[in-house]
Design an enzyme around this catalytic site. Structure first.
Site, PDB file in Angstrom:
ATOM      1  N   CYS A 115       0.809  -1.223   0.000  1.00 56.40           N
ATOM      2  CA  CYS A 115       0.000   0.000   0.000  1.00 56.40           C
ATOM      3  C   CYS A 115       0.841   1.271   0.000  1.00 56.40           C
ATOM      4  CB  CYS A 115      -0.950   0.007   1.192  1.00 56.40           C
ATOM      5  SG  CYS A 115      -2.161  -1.330   1.143  1.00 56.40           S
ATOM      6  N   HIS A 252      -3.419   7.482   1.817  1.00 53.96           N
ATOM      7  CA  HIS A 252      -3.790   6.134   1.382  1.00 53.96           C
ATOM      8  C   HIS A 252      -5.173   5.821   1.940  1.00 53.96           C
ATOM      9  CE1 HIS A 252      -3.933   1.950   0.644  1.00 53.96           C
ATOM     10  NE2 HIS A 252      -3.725   1.592   1.904  1.00 53.96           N
ATOM     11  N   ASN A 282      -9.985   0.008  -0.523  1.00 56.15           N
ATOM     12  CA  ASN A 282      -8.523   0.087  -0.472  1.00 56.15           C
ATOM     13  C   ASN A 282      -7.962  -0.537  -1.747  1.00 56.15           C
ATOM     14  OD1 ASN A 282      -5.795  -0.210   0.021  1.00 56.15           O
ATOM     15  ND2 ASN A 282      -6.040  -1.065   2.067  1.00 56.15           N
TER      16      ASN A 282
END
Length: 325
Positions: A115, A252, A282
């Site tokens: 990520c 993020h 996500n």
């Protein structure tokens, strides 16, 4: 003092057409729209179609970014693609993007930091431009992350989606202070001791399989809050800026509560935090460039404004960057 800055010249994004809502998931596993929204802020996610690869998503986002920047692929010197879900074990998915775009010179390679991947890729490209090894770079975050999920695990299957975002960077002269346009600084961190809290239980060298995501959600949340704060504080301190000077936080998109806590830490009004998690979930390395592209396209982020990005992912890896648009 004259320096070289990496200026954002264009942004692009692509999301697969298939949308899976929380209600869709609730028909397959023991969950509900309310349960997912309360804990994560997610309402839906995009899922790549059968046969739609990470490279396909990356190519579409890259084409949009190049168009926005007003340049052609043969002007690129460098492609850095952040992904956890490459098309193949090798070669780098970036080379497939390179070929599809028609770029026949320079270099193209992948970066894997889960990520945090886009922040890492941005830092790599920025360093190439700063030292003069490239003048124009394409930085991509692209994922078909849903292919790493155990769809029967409600703790992970509800969290992720697929997508791609890209930015074009161009080298430009700067004065060397915080008034410069471009990437002012990047800050990268990792600590491999936390491997078991967020990982995929497979790989070519271990099981010979792709594996699926395994996560200790509470522990990841706890570490994210402290480690992201560290990255954010370092970006602000190293550039001699105050919290009041930050115009936008583009985090993020992992969990709405983490996003809100970082906005509050910076004393930013909620409308100054770019949030896409409700619609995208996500998307790992793709989440920041997708959010940047959206806020750039709708005019929220304007030239000259200070944009702070931050992310944390498996490894653990985490990082931040401060950019003057």
């Amino acid at each position: 003092m004259s320096v070289i800055r990496s200026v954002v010249a264009g942004c692009g994004a692509y999301l697969p057409k298939q949308v899976v809502t929380n209600a869709d998931l609730a028909r397959k596993i023991e969950t509900s729209d309310e349960w997912i929204r309360q804990r994560t802020g997610i309402g839906q996610r995009h899922v790549a179609a059968e046969g739609e690869l990470t490279s396909h998503l990356a190519i579409k986002a890259s084409e949009a970014a190049l168009k926005d920047a007003g340049i052609k692929a043969d002007e690129l010197d460098l492609i850095v693609l952040a992904t956890t879900t490459p098309d193949e074990t090798f070669p780098a998915t970036a080379t497939r993007v390179q070929a599809a775009l028609g770029m026949t010179r320079g270099m193209a390679f992948d970066v894997q930091a889960v990520c945090s991947g886009f922040v890492y890729a941005l830092a790599v490209a920025d360093n190439f431009l700063r030292v003069g090894q490239a003048k124009t770079a394409l930085v991509i975050g692209a994922e078909t992350f849903t292919r790493l999920l155990d769809w029967n695990d409600r703790g992970t299957s509800v969290l992720f989606g697929d997508g791609a975002g890209a930015v074009v960077l161009k080298a430009a002269p700067g004065k060397g202070d915080k008034s410069d346009r471009g990437i002012l600084s990047t800050h990268l961190f990792s600590d491999g001791r936390y491997h078991d809290m967020l990982y995929v239980d497979g790989g070519p060298s271990s099981t010979g399989t792709t594996g699926v995501v395994r996560m200790e959600g509470r522990e990841v949340f706890r570490h994210a809050v402290t480690k992201l704060a560290q990255a954010v504080d370092e970006a602000i301190a190293s550039n001699g800026v105050s919290e009041a000077e930050i115009d936008w936080l583009v985090p993020h998109q992992a969990n709405r509560r983490i996003i809100d806590s970082m906005g509050q830490r910076l004393k930013l009004a909620p409308e100054k935090v770019v949030v896409t998690i409700d619609r995208h979930a996500n998307t790992s390395a793709a989440s920041i460039p997708l959010a940047l592209a959206e806020a750039h396209a709708d005019g929220r982020i304007k030239r000259g404004q200070l944009v702070l990005i931050e992310a944390m992912g498996g490894g653990f890896t985490w990082g931040s960057a401060l950019i003057r648009w």
